[in-house]
Design a protein around this motif. Structure first.
Motif, mmCIF file in Angstrom:
data_model
loop_
_atom_site.group_PDB
_atom_site.id
_atom_site.type_symbol
_atom_site.label_atom_id
_atom_site.label_comp_id
_atom_site.label_asym_id
_atom_site.label_seq_id
_atom_site.Cartn_x
_atom_site.Cartn_y
_atom_site.Cartn_z
ATOM 1 N N GLY A 50 4.407 6.203 5.719
ATOM 2 C CA GLY A 50 4.273 4.837 5.247
ATOM 3 C C GLY A 50 3.171 4.603 4.242
ATOM 4 O O GLY A 50 2.827 3.442 3.936
ATOM 5 N N PHE A 51 2.580 5.669 3.691
ATOM 6 C CA PHE A 51 1.532 5.515 2.686
ATOM 7 C C PHE A 51 2.147 5.345 1.299
ATOM 8 O O PHE A 51 3.124 6.010 0.953
ATOM 9 C CB PHE A 51 0.612 6.737 2.679
ATOM 10 C CG PHE A 51 -0.301 6.825 3.881
ATOM 11 C CD1 PHE A 51 -1.603 6.359 3.805
ATOM 12 C CD2 PHE A 51 0.145 7.367 5.070
ATOM 13 C CE1 PHE A 51 -2.437 6.431 4.904
ATOM 14 C CE2 PHE A 51 -0.681 7.448 6.177
ATOM 15 C CZ PHE A 51 -1.976 6.980 6.086
ATOM 16 N N VAL A 52 1.554 4.488 0.493
ATOM 17 C CA VAL A 52 2.008 4.280 -0.873
ATOM 18 C C VAL A 52 1.144 5.110 -1.812
ATOM 19 O O VAL A 52 -0.043 5.340 -1.550
ATOM 20 C CB VAL A 52 1.936 2.779 -1.240
ATOM 21 C CG1 VAL A 52 0.491 2.291 -1.276
ATOM 22 C CG2 VAL A 52 2.631 2.505 -2.579
ATOM 23 N N MET A 53 1.721 5.596 -2.918
ATOM 24 C CA MET A 53 0.969 6.397 -3.868
ATOM 25 C C MET A 53 -0.197 5.596 -4.452
ATOM 26 O O MET A 53 -0.104 4.391 -4.682
ATOM 27 C CB MET A 53 1.875 6.879 -5.004
ATOM 28 C CG MET A 53 2.942 7.866 -4.581
ATOM 29 S SD MET A 53 2.271 9.393 -3.868
ATOM 30 C CE MET A 53 2.599 9.104 -2.127
ATOM 31 N N ALA A 54 -1.306 6.297 -4.731
ATOM 32 C CA ALA A 54 -2.547 5.624 -5.121
ATOM 33 C C ALA A 54 -2.475 4.999 -6.508
ATOM 34 O O ALA A 54 -3.249 4.094 -6.820
ATOM 35 C CB ALA A 54 -3.707 6.609 -5.060
ATOM 36 N N GLY A 55 -1.563 5.491 -7.345
ATOM 37 C CA GLY A 55 -1.493 4.933 -8.686
ATOM 38 C C GLY A 55 -0.475 5.677 -9.528
ATOM 39 O O GLY A 55 0.110 6.672 -9.098
ATOM 40 N N ASP A 56 -0.277 5.213 -10.723
ATOM 41 C CA ASP A 56 0.644 5.844 -11.666
ATOM 42 C C ASP A 56 0.139 7.246 -12.021
ATOM 43 O O ASP A 56 -1.040 7.435 -12.327
ATOM 44 C CB ASP A 56 0.753 4.995 -12.923
ATOM 45 C CG ASP A 56 1.650 5.641 -13.960
ATOM 46 O OD1 ASP A 56 2.887 5.558 -13.820
ATOM 47 O OD2 ASP A 56 1.098 6.255 -14.902
ATOM 48 N N GLY A 86 -6.417 6.310 -9.110
ATOM 49 C CA GLY A 86 -5.350 5.313 -9.157
ATOM 50 C C GLY A 86 -5.838 3.912 -8.825
ATOM 51 O O GLY A 86 -6.766 3.714 -8.035
ATOM 52 N N ASP A 87 -5.190 2.912 -9.421
ATOM 53 C CA ASP A 87 -5.604 1.518 -9.228
ATOM 54 C C ASP A 87 -5.503 1.089 -7.772
ATOM 55 O O ASP A 87 -6.347 0.334 -7.275
ATOM 56 C CB ASP A 87 -4.735 0.590 -10.094
ATOM 57 C CG ASP A 87 -5.018 0.768 -11.580
ATOM 58 O OD1 ASP A 87 -6.154 1.191 -11.923
ATOM 59 O OD2 ASP A 87 -4.108 0.500 -12.399
ATOM 60 N N ARG A 88 -4.459 1.537 -7.087
ATOM 61 C CA ARG A 88 -4.280 1.073 -5.711
ATOM 62 C C ARG A 88 -5.408 1.578 -4.807
ATOM 63 O O ARG A 88 -5.842 0.869 -3.891
ATOM 64 C CB ARG A 88 -2.923 1.539 -5.159
ATOM 65 C CG ARG A 88 -1.728 0.904 -5.883
ATOM 66 C CD ARG A 88 -0.421 1.235 -5.181
ATOM 67 N NE ARG A 88 0.719 0.800 -5.965
ATOM 68 C CZ ARG A 88 1.421 1.579 -6.774
ATOM 69 N NH1 ARG A 88 1.088 2.864 -6.893
ATOM 70 N NH2 ARG A 88 2.437 1.111 -7.455
#
Length: 744
Positions: free
Chosen positions: A123-129, A56-58
């Motif tokens: 509180g973690f955001v998904m790594a990418g689409d 993932g982009d993030r």
């Protein structure tokens, strides 16, 4: 085609690690680890998918320092779930944050996070689409295939919860150890970019190792000063161990008196059993660090020919910083990949019930092993039911052989109805030493019920040339020592856990030398001198306590049978009728009741069986400590990991200024202030550490303590005691009464 990275380059130079390289290596290692149980497909799938979110982009931005708190694991857990690899799904989701509960809400949460691209509860955001990430994963040459033999193919039964959870932890262990090892190899790469994996240990070679142990026992026999009767007993125990080791069986007990040579006999059993039934390693677990150090030293000396990495010593304190999210700190935990491992029962048992990667990574190396547990009577009541259930199930789940050794064998069989609520394994061990030759009368017992003051005890004890007096509390040891008035006498010694282990070892060396030389030796101690400590006194006084403690104390009296008359063991009642916290006092009252009922015959095994049955029947541990069992019954890995504790979490680990090792103390203080807690620091600090219950917030103690912070800047559980004036060469940490630290 774009190259996606798993890890940045090491600080010392080299190259970043391509993600496809990391996924392939972890897949292959995890599959290799899982092969002995036939779960290589699912473990390999877990390895392949565990970091696939890094496409993932993030996450790629996170490696560049442009993002933080990125979840790169949920996507792989979700994809494993879609092909019904539920064990792999749990393992992947937990390989950083810990195993969670096996439940429908857990798997639904994976779907929700992926579909909504939201933030996790932490509180973690998904790594990418999800679509883009899957496309990149496939373009790198990977595919998601359902395992041909899934670990979970039906909804689990709570009556098999122990087996189910051990199997899930096995897959988890295969994954996290493979991940640790490849990450370690990457960060240890050579400057030209070649990964450097740790050197593999030698094979067990049990036949040669057993031959070396036999040679050692022969030498010991030739120089032994033990009486003929004691030597006959040791020979009988040794022969019984070798004979029993030829038979199949996954659960064994070795019940033999103190001083009968159990330690070496159990090692001989383990090695010969490994030879006969193709076991891969031997794991020896002991309750106390001083016994571990002593045992490991003997094993290394006896087996020196087998190589420097043949015997690995592993303490529970070495792992405190092993669960951080990224980087070299993740490499801090040993995985027990050695022929012989000597460790603590805390380390072994808490690993069996762990949900965190640092503790669980070693579990796959329990498969096809011989696990020797000495001094098993020290198992605390709050965890006795789940622990015995796990020991009974290890044979079926991990193909392991378990040996429970002690002079005071607990009657675990009477717990079977409680065990059946969480396991289908039966506690039905074979006894290694079913019969013994007639035992010599090594001691005469005197049991007293009338309370005695410390002053009266001191008057009585001073007349003996040598004695060992064991009491229940640290403050009792101090009060008896003060009543004796021998503080300035070279023949007087004190032992307690307010002395660091290095200090206690030095004192025990002096005690043993004086006893050997026939010099006057007066010792006042807490229970720390009982199980596994090799000392031999003509007279032992023991304050009333649990029956197993009384028998263990008696094992320090006329141990070698060398006296021309039986030794003297006196059980006395202190005027201050106080005991350590927990069920200790209840067990003491049961021992007294059996004595008053005239079924208290200490030299007969029947007394111990009656005692343990009454202890378990009275305390009813499955009801008294039901929260842990309830968490097991609903497959709540996080809840179990939180509740399963052999040592209370309220304990502070405190490094003390022991004068004989003050240079080490000063170097530890300097390093802690400069670098914080590291694995190497905690290993070096352990011999200078003591455990203290956490005091109240307003206690004066806090002004003398300096915290050792983790690399995240958080409290680690380690502290430094800063004032030399309070650490006594005689008593260890001796603090004002108002600090209320004399707790045991």
């Amino acid at each position: 085609m774009a190259i996606y990275l798993a890890h940045t380059a090491p600080k010392h130079g080299g190259h970043p690690q391509p993600l496809n390289d990391h996924l392939r290596t972890v897949r292959d290692l995890a599959a290799q680890f899982a092969k002995p149980l036939g779960y290589e497909d699912e473990a390999g799938l877990a390895g392949l998918l565990h970091d696939c979110g890094k496409y993932g982009d993030r996450f790629q931005q996170r490696l560049q320092g442009k993002m933080a708190h990125v979840d790169h694991w949920t996507l792989g857990a979700y994809w494993a779930f879609t092909v019904r690899a539920l064990a792999a799904s749990l393992a992947i989701q937990g390989h950083h944050v810990g195993l969670q509960q096996f439940s429908s809400p857990f798997f639904q949460s994976l779907r929700d996070l992926i579909e909504n691209q939201g933030r996790s509860a932490a509180g973690f955001v998904m790594a990418g689409d999800a679509t883009d990430t899957l496309t990149r994963f496939i373009e790198d040459g990977f595919a998601i295939n359902a395992p041909t033999r899934p670990v979970i193919n039906s909804y689990p039964d709570s009556r098999k919860a122990i087996e189910f959870m051990l199997t899930i932890r096995f897959i988890y262990s295969c994954l996290v150890d493979a991940d640790f090892l490849d990450t370690e190899a990457h960060f240890n790469q050579t400057p030209d970019g070649h990964k450097t994996f740790r050197e593999r240990p030698p094979n067990l070679n049990p036949a040669r190792a057993l031959e070396l142990v036999k040679q050692h026992v022969t030498r010991l026999t030739e120089i032994s000063t033990a009486s003929p009767a004691i030597q006959k007993l040791r020979n009988a125990v040794w022969s019984a161990a070798l004979t029993a080791s030829e038979r199949p069986g996954n659960l064994w007990t070795m019940t033999a008196p103190t001083g009968s040579g159990k330690t070496l006999a159990m090692l001989a059993f383990a090695l010969n059993h490994a030879q006969q039934f193709r076991k891969r390693r031997v794991i020896v677990a002991l309750p106390y660090l001083n016994i571990i150090e002593q045992t490991a030293m003997v094993y290394r000396a006896v087996l020196a020919e087998m190589g420097v990495n043949y015997v690995v010593e592993h303490h529970s304190l070495a792992e405190r910083n092993a669960d951080d999210q990224e980087g070299s700190g993740r490499l801090a935990s040993d995985n027990w990949d050695a022929p012989i491992v000597v460790t603590t029962t805390v380390q072994l048992f808490e690993s069996l019930f762990a949900n965190r990667p640092g503790k669980a990574r070693k579990l796959h190396n329990l498969v096809d092993s011989v696990i020797v547990l000495d001094e098993i009577q020290t198992l605390p009541l709050p965890v006795v039911v789940p622990t015995v259930a796990a020991l009974a199930a290890l044979g079926k789940v991990y193909h392991a052989t378990v040996v429970l050794g002690t002079a005071t064998q607990p009657a675990f069989g009477c717990l079977q109805p409680a065990l059946e609520s969480i396991t289908q394994a039966q506690y039905d061990p074979q006894e290694i030493v079913p019969t013994l030759p007639p035992l010599p009368v090594r001691v005469h017992w005197e049991l007293r019920d009338e309370p005695q003051s410390w002053e009266a005890m001191a008057v009585e004890l001073r007349d003996y040339p040598s004695f060992l007096a064991i009491v229940n509390l640290k403050r009792h040891a101090l009060e008896l020592a003060e009543a004796l008035g021998e503080e300035d006498d070279d023949s007087f010694f004190h032992l307690s856990t307010n002395m660091c282990s290095l200090h206690r070892s030095h004192v025990l060396d002096q005690i043993r030398k004086r006893l050997k030389d026939g010099l006057r030796t007066h010792v006042v101690s807490t229970q720390c001198v009982e199980a596994g400590v090799d000392v031999d006194f003509p007279v032992v006084y023991r304050a009333w306590g649990p029956l197993d403690s009384l028998v263990q104390a008696a094992g320090r009296c006329n141990r070698e049978g060398g006296l021309p008359y039986p030794g003297r063991v006196v059980i006395f009642q202190p005027q201050d009728d106080a005991y350590p916290t927990g069920p200790y006092q209840q067990a003491t009252q049961i021992a007294k009741a059996l004595w008053r009922e005239d079924v208290f015959h200490l030299d007969e095994p029947e007394a111990m069986r009656l005692y343990w049955e009454r202890v378990y029947g009275t305390t009813r541990p499955h009801e008294t400590y039901s929260e842990l069992l309830e968490a097991i019954q609903v497959w709540d890995f996080a809840g179990v990991g939180e509740r399963y504790r052999l040592i209370p979490e309220t304990t502070l680990q405190v490094v003390v200024p022991y004068a004989e090792a003050f240079d080490l103390y000063e170097s530890l203080v300097l390093e802690a202030r400069q670098r914080g807690l590291t694995r190497g620091w905690s290993r070096r600090a352990q011999p200078l550490s003591i455990g203290l219950f956490r005091p109240s917030p307003d206690s004066s103690l806090w002004s003398y303590l300096e915290p050792v912070l983790s690399d995240q800047g958080q409290e680690s559980g380690w502290w430094i005691f800063r004032d030399r004036a309070y650490y006594s060469a005689r008593y260890g940490l001796r603090v004002p009464n108002q600090w209320s630290l004399w707790y045991s």
